[in-house]
Design an enzyme around this catalytic site. Structure first.
Site, short mmCIF file in Angstrom:
data_model
loop_
_atom_site.label_atom_id
_atom_site.label_comp_id
_atom_site.label_asym_id
_atom_site.label_seq_id
_atom_site.Cartn_x
_atom_site.Cartn_y
_atom_site.Cartn_z
N HIS A 181 -6.07 5.89 6.03
CA HIS A 181 -6.88 4.70 6.27
C HIS A 181 -6.71 4.12 7.67
CE1 HIS A 181 -9.06 1.11 5.38
NE2 HIS A 181 -8.01 0.33 5.49
N ARG A 185 1.10 -1.37 7.77
CA ARG A 185 0.32 -2.55 8.10
C ARG A 185 -0.02 -3.33 6.84
NH1 ARG A 185 -4.82 -3.75 7.99
NH2 ARG A 185 -5.57 -1.64 7.66
N ARG A 216 0.80 -1.22 0.00
CA ARG A 216 0.00 0.00 0.00
C ARG A 216 0.84 1.27 0.00
NH1 ARG A 216 -4.61 -1.82 4.45
NH2 ARG A 216 -5.65 -3.31 3.08
#
Lengths: 224, 251, 659
Positions: free
Chosen positions: C423, C457, C330
């Site tokens: 996010h 993450r 990401r």
């Protein structure tokens, strides 16, 4: 009572009573409709009178009639009480009504339709049932059969109109009630449920149509 | 850029649970790409600027899953479009100059807290009465020891997608919570887990539902038609069946 | 104060086992007298409250929403990882441990992450036992899919609503305990103070959001399960109500804040469409499996995407990262999108978007397969597209509908426009192996703590961590503290510490109401968000961060002079609730910038422009920054930095490469 007390206390139990009594009333309508349809034999009411005579004097029928009346009363009392109860669950009403129809008007108006039917029923019982069962209003005789009596009643346009309106109420009441009863029984089957819905819709149209056609046909003098 | 549009709002204002409420009129400059709740943000910004009290309304995730937003818009819970929540409704569903009536969920079991916010704790209490499988943490067997056919799992999932928003209650003429309860009962009765409490569960949940002051179901189907997640009406027939069976077994 | 991580001794694979068998326990009779407060009822909070109540503790749980089921865990889409190895593809506890540490760019603690990987399997068992309807195969076994950056299929899912199903499972367990009287649930209550007595957490002050009343609650331990603070950016995929307040009050009461600047920016969100926008919506990471990301090769190209021919498109992820292509992690995908848009290649009305295009895979991948299934020879393009669309509809139909709902564009016809958005926050309250903060008796679970994800993450790991902490970690680790508290009697809430805490909270509230300025709370939040996004977002540099710190300080000052909070404190007043939350964000924002400024390296989601390779990749500095920054709040908006060195005994540190 014990185990069955839920039929008069819980919301689902009470609905179950409505469904059971409703279906038994539907069964009665089948019989009633079949007998009424006898007028279409065009035999001057011979078949019709014979059927009416049978219904009036057969012991089994008379016993079933007691059950029917019991069921009817329960259906009425429970229905009215449920409707009144449900009306108390939303004290503040909405200020606007939905533009999209999320449900049919008649499904939301079962209490109202039922009440109209009840009024109709009072009239109808007074017109015919009391005459056929009890010797009121001079009673029926060999020369004045139920059939003749019916021809007489329906010469007047007022009862004809009221009967047609009653049958329309019945149609809408059934249109929702028939399939709703099976929903309450918990029927949820990929094949049977759609079948019942179709059957219910057909029943709700055909039976009241047969009922309504009789006063109209008589009034128009098509049956003598 | 799309041009702006103007809508007239009639919004329910109610100071608190006890107070009498009434509709107030507002007009808001908006644009078609704005979400309905963003339009309310604009209204509130305007009200704060004018020294007036902003409209209280519930909202949180603004992506249609938390179940918090709850407006009856022109008579429809979550507005005129199907299968979405209020937060997913956009102003392009309305026309320039439209008058839009906005109200809270109305049901005695959902008392208004203020303006468009209602108290839905009755739903929590229904779940607390039995909407669970009684398994303490650490008691579970290996997950693949419980085999569940795909179609059953999918059906249970469909019922489990309920977001607990209460649109079903607000749409129902009887303010009945049967779709909400039916969804949970259906999910848990389909799955092999928790079968031992299957009957006591449904009886407890229905008892709690009745005690909370929800109405009795008359199968109008409005609940399912307005459900933002499209929970099918069949969950109610399942609930009826499960309940009747349990009661006839003397539970 | 020295930071003690309290990682048990011994080989990595035996630490947790050994801990479990030696941790002091509390006997059942004593548990009944020990009270625990759980703040927040998401995956971590609901599972902790339920599990602790099952064990016999007296639990009180708090949430600011109208029901515990609304917590934002509910919005998680993709799935939950577990090292079950049901697919027989070589997964193991060690591999999950390894992937998580590597994915976190070597800034997470080995001991915690290994424990997470160990308990991951029990989570799935527990959830299935609760009736969570995970996706299944036809044979009835559980189904898995693969997720960002891993080579095995270990992600369990329930369509695109995994978070919802897991939360409803935990919620049902919680409500069961509520029904049994073991948990007292407080809905629409917001924690506004942690009460400490003699250095230990002894309860909270919570504000009843309906009546506005400040209420006092005593407990022997306080668990904060209050999620992340991504809303400091105003626009994020978080829920509108997600906030840092509880964690921030804990921080001010003595809990250190770990790695505050570690923020995850998710690459595939629907772009901002206007200044009124309140919220960003995520398009699941799974879409990158079938979508190709591109921008026009020409700057400021205003042509309709369908009119731009193939050779004038720049599939920049495939160009830069041929090995992983569109499936890079990401942080990398996000930065690459920013790089293109900053260079003037962005698309859409705002020019701050890139295309996520499904047409190629619809036709070539799915269309061809379907055609051959249907025995269509030499299918034309229209047939391929039609067949492919059907497959894509089945796989991602709800996401495509959601996209259309928001943008009014049909993604089956035109490529989606996407842009990165905030996010998740990897940073959070610093905790030791027991999940206890630096305040004895005060714990932080789930996204609220900093512990497991390092600087980035991995997908499908947030759900895993929340439930691991709540179901399996805290029920055991709390014993080591509470076993020493069995003689502590309930302290009456008339104690001066409660008085003082309530007074502090009340003064703050009165202050907000008395400012009576001209600007709305929301306007400050938007402005703060913009500063954070521009200067402490996907890319940071020293100059920008210094500017941001100054701007935030000025904005904060202005807030306390000019904000207008309507209404009173004795009623349901969402504006007042928001004022408290934004006030805390205005302090947190500064700390995040300070943290980013002090971390002179790039790692994971933290990208300092001064520290990059020649190819523009993150350049870690393991010599100086292989550590956790834990910030102590010393006085008003002043912090002192403490560092916890990270020790890697089981994993060899490498430079991440996806080329």
């Amino acid at each position: 009572m014990g185990v069955l007390s839920f039929l008069f206390s819980s919301s689902i139990g009470r609905k179950l009573v409505m469904a059971v009594t409703g279906v038994s009333l539907i069964a009665f309508l089948v019989v009633h409709c079949a007998i009424n349809a006898c007028v279409f034999f065009m035999d001057g009411g011979a078949t019709f009178n014979a059927a009416a005579e049978f219904m009036a004097h057969n012991l089994f029928i008379r016993l079933a009639e007691v059950g029917l009346i019991g069921g009817l009363l329960i259906h009425i009392v429970q229905g009215l009480s449920l409707t009144l109860n449900n009306m108390k669950k939303r004290n503040n009403k909405y200020g606007s009504s939905p533009k999209r129809t999320n449900s049919t008007w008649y499904s939301r108006s079962m209490g109202l339709l039922g009440t109209i039917l009840l009024l109709f029923l009072v009239m109808h019982l007074k017109d015919f049932w009391i005459v056929s069962r009890f010797d009121a209003q001079g009673g029926l005789t060999e020369s004045k059969t139920l059939y003749h009596f019916m021809l007489e009643v329906f010469t007047n346009p007022v009862p004809v109109t009221l009967y047609v309106l009653g049958c329309i109420s019945l149609a809408y009441h059934l249109l929702h009630g028939f399939q709703s009863a099976f929903q309450t029984f918990g029927l949820n089957h990929p094949i049977l449920t759609p079948m019942i819905k179709t059957l219910g819709a057909a029943f709700s149209i055909i039976v009241p149509l047969v009922f309504a056609s009789i006063p109209v046909v008589i009034h128009l003098g098509l049956i003598k | 850029m799309k041009h702006s549009m103007k809508v007239n709002l009639q919004v329910w204002r109610q100071k608190n649970t006890q107070a009498q409420g009434n509709f107030e009129n507002y007009s808001v400059e908006t644009n078609p790409d704005m979400s309905f709740l963003e339009m309310f943000d604009v209204l509130n910004e305007q009200l704060i600027h004018d020294g007036k009290e902003p409209v209280a309304f519930d909202h949180d995730c603004r992506e249609g899953i938390c179940g918090m937003c709850s407006m009856v818009i022109n008579g429809n819970p979550h507005g005129p479009k199907q299968a979405i929540t209020t937060c997913q409704l956009h102003m392009r569903s309305f026309n320039d100059g439209d008058t839009i009536v906005v109200e809270p969920w109305r049901a005695n079991a959902f008392p208004v807290i203020k303006d468009l916010s209602v108290n839905r704790s009755s739903f929590d209490r229904i779940i607390a009465s039995g909407g669970f499988v009684s398994v303490n943490t650490g008691n579970a067997v290996d997950a693949n020891n419980i085999l569940i056919p795909k179609d059953i799992a999918d059906e249970a999932f469909e019922a489990a997608t309920c977001i607990g928003c209460g649109a079903c209650v607000s749409a129902c003429i009887n303010a009945s919570a049967m779709l909400f309860v039916g969804a949970k009962v259906t999910q848990l009765s389909l799955l092999p887990q928790g079968q031992s409490e299957r009957q006591s569960r449904v009886v407890a949940m229905v008892n709690q539902m009745d005690a909370e002051g929800f109405g009795a179901c008359t199968n109008t189907g409005a609940c399912s038609a307005e459900c933002p997640k499209g929970i099918p009406l069949s969950v109610i027939s399942t609930l009826n069946r499960e309940y009747t069976k349990a009661k006839l077994n003397g539970i | 104060m020295k930071l003690e991580s309290k990682i048990p001794e011994g080989p990595i694979s035996e630490k947790w086992t050994k801990f479990k068998s030696t941790v002091p326990l509390v006997n059942p009779a004593n548990k009944r007298h020990l009270e625990i407060i759980v703040v927040g009822t998401g995956l971590a909070g609901a599972s902790a409250a339920a599990s602790l109540a099952e064990m016999g503790y007296k639990v009180s749980a708090f949430c600011f929403q109208d029901s515990p089921r609304r917590a934002h865990s509910i919005a998680a889409q993709g799935g939950i990882n577990a090292a079950k190895n049901y697919q027989n593809d070589g997964d193991s506890v060690f591999r999950l441990f390894y992937d998580t540490i590597k994915g976190g760019d070597y800034r997470a603690r080995e001991g915690n992450v290994h424990r997470l990987a160990e308990v991951s399997t029990s989570i799935i068992d527990q959830c299935v036992a609760q009736g969570v309807p995970f996706a299944r195969e036809y044979g009835g076994t559980l189904s898995n899919r693969s997720f960002g950056g891993t080579q095995v299929q270990r992600t369990f899912y329930a369509a695109g609503q995994t978070g919802q199903q897991l939360l409803l499972g935990a919620y049902s367990a919680l409500e069961r305990q509520v029904g049994l009287g073991n948990v007292k649930m407080y809905n629409r209550h917001e924690m506004v103070e942690v009460v400490t007595i003699e250095g230990k957490a002894r309860g909270i002050i919570a504000r009843n959001l309906v009546t506005g009343k400040l209420e006092r609650f005593f407990s022997h331990a306080v668990l904060l399960c209050t999620g992340g603070y991504g809303n400091v950016f105003y626009l994020s995929t978080n829920a509108m109500g997600s906030n840092v307040t509880a964690a921030w009050k804990a921080h001010k009461a003595g809990a250190y804040f770990g790695n505050p600047c570690f923020t995850q920016i998710h690459p595939t969100c629907i772009p901002v469409s206007g200044h009124y926008q309140s919220k960003l919506t995520l398009m699941s990471e799974s879409l990158r499996n079938d979508g190709r990301i591109w921008v026009p090769k020409k700057q400021n190209d205003d042509r309709h995407p369908n009119d731009i021919p193939e050779d004038e498109r720049d599939y920049y992820l495939e160009r830069r990262y041929p090995a992983f292509g569109n499936l890079v992690p990401r942080d990398i995908a996000s930065r690459a999108a920013k790089e293109r848009c900053d260079g003037g290649y962005g698309v859409g009305p705002s020019k701050m978007a890139v295309y996520l295009d499904f047409k190629y895979n619809m036709m070539q991948k799915y269309g061809r397969t379907e055609a051959s299934k249907h025995n269509i020879e030499n299918p034309d393009d229209a047939t391929l597209l039609r067949l492919g669309q059907e497959v894509v509809k089945e796989k991602y139909g709800n996401l495509f509908d959601m996209y259309k709902q928001i943008t009014d564009e049909d993604p089956y016809e035109v490529p989606m426009r996407i842009y990165p958005a905030v996010h998740y926050t990897m940073g959070g309250l610093w905790v030791d192996y027991n999940l206890m903060t630096t305040v004895p008796g005060l714990y932080a679970l789930g996204e609220a703590n900093f512990s497991d994800h390092g600087a980035n993450r991995l997908g499908a790991s947030a759900l895993m961590q929340g439930l691991a902490d709540g179901y399996f970690v805290i029920p055991l680790t709390i014993g080591s503290y509470l076993s020493g508290e069995i003689h502590t009697k309930a302290i009456p809430t008339t104690h001066e510490a409660f008085e003082a805490a309530e007074k502090r909270a009340n003064e703050r509230i009165q202050n907000f109401l008395n400012i009576n300025g001209t600007r709305s709370v929301e306007s400050y939040h938007r402005e703060l968000g913009l500063i954070m996004w521009n200067k402490c977002g996907m890319a940071r540099n020293e100059k920008g961060l210094n500017e941001a710190i100054a701007e935030i300080r000025a904005l904060r000052e202005d807030f306390y002079k000019n904000v207008r909070v309507p209404g009173t404190d004795k009623e349901f007043n969402p504006e007042l609730d928001k004022a408290g939350r934004v006030a805390d964000f205005l302090e947190l924002g500064e700390l995040m910038c300070i943290d980013a400024l002090n971390r002179n390296e790039s790692c994971g989601g933290h990208f300092r422009e001064e520290f990059q390779t020649e190819e523009g990749e993150a350049l870690r500095d393991d010599e100086n920054y292989k550590n956790v920054f834990a910030w102590e709040h010393t006085e008003n908006n002043k912090w002192e930095l403490h560092k916890e060195e990270l020790v890697y005994e089981n994993i060899k540190i490498q430079q991440r490469s996806y080329k």
